[in-house]
Design a protein around this motif. Structure first.
Motif: not given
Ligand code: B4P
Length: 191
Positions: A15-16, A32, A58, A128, A146
């Motif tokens: 996301g970031t 998503t 999940q 977070r 997860r």
């Molecule tokens: P983010 O950047 O927010 O992490 P993410 O990988 O996007 O997160 P996630 O996989 O949890 O989310 P999603 O919405 O896809 O970074 C996390 C943290 O780290 C933040 O606080 C950020 O500030 C920090 N950070 C980033 N970079 C950093 C760095 N370099 N150094 C230090 N800190 C750092 O998924 C959420 C849920 O939605 C899933 O569990 C699932 O239930 C559902 N879902 C989403 N897509 C799906 C799909 N295709 N199929 C089925 N379920 C789905």
């Protein structure tokens, strides 16, 4: 059309980095996770169903997320390209995405896969969780669930794209800007 997948475990920074990449390359961001949280905030039937899975760490059922992505592609016929963030997360989703993109004659160019250690993932997500209000971030058991889902159902999606030589591993630790530079370098080689 330039289509790319940003891949990696929960908390790897998808996301970031997506926010920065769409600003630089003018791509349409399809997350998503964001689409599901939007539905949850509105308390739609889809959102209520999704929440019951997300709260347990999940994956949401394939047909729900595939339907959402299909609608989002249709809603953006003039996009210069799409950045898929957190999708596909299962083999069925990868197959569905290929079919949808085949209709547009615009396949995935590259999957950029962020590589981050498990301890770092847990640390980031708990941090977070202190401020995000996300119920799936403030409980270590849910975060671990997860990561297990990722290992069992999602990691293999990279193997699917590896067969077509489309996967590039990118070190996902370091500062946000350092990681952004690594990702940009890979995109620039292909754009
Ligand atoms: P983010 O950047 O927010 O992490 P993410 O990988 O996007 O997160 P996630 O996989 O949890 O989310 P999603 O919405 O896809 O970074 C996390 C943290 O780290 C933040 O606080 C950020 O500030 C920090 N950070 C980033 N970079 C950093 C760095 N370099 N150094 C230090 N800190 C750092 O998924 C959420 C849920 O939605 C899933 O569990 C699932 O239930 C559902 N879902 C989403 N897509 C799906 C799909 N295709 N199929 C089925 N379920 C789905």
């Amino acid at each position: 059309m330039f289509n790319l997948i940003l891949f990696g475990p929960p908390g790897s920074g998808k996301g970031t980095q997506s926010e920065k990449l769409i600003a630089k390359y003018g791509l349409k961001h399809l997350s998503t996770g964001d689409l599901l949280r939007y539905e949850i905030n509105l308390q739609t039937p889809l959102g209520k169903e999704a929440q019951s899975f997300m709260d347990k760490g999940q994956l949401v059922p394939d047909e729900v997320v595939i339907g959402m992505i299909s609608s989002a592609l249709d809603a953006n016929p003039n996009a210069k390209g799409f950045l898929f963030d957190g999708f596909p997360r299962t083999s069925a989703q990868a197959n569905a995405l290929d079919q949808l993109l085949e209709l547009k004659k615009a396949p995935i160019v590259v999957m950029l896969a962020l590589d981050v250690s498990e301890e770092e993932l847990i640390k980031r997500l708990l941090k977070r969780g202190e401020t995000s209000g996300r119920s799936d971030d403030n409980n270590e058991n849910v975060i671990r669930a997860r990561i297990v889902e990722y290992k069992n159902k999602t990691a293999m999606v990279a193997d699917y794209y590896r067969k077509f030589d489309k996967v590039v591993m990118v070190k996902g630790e370091g500062t946000v800007n350092e990681i952004f530079d690594r990702l940009s370098e890979e995109i620039d080689k292909r754009a």
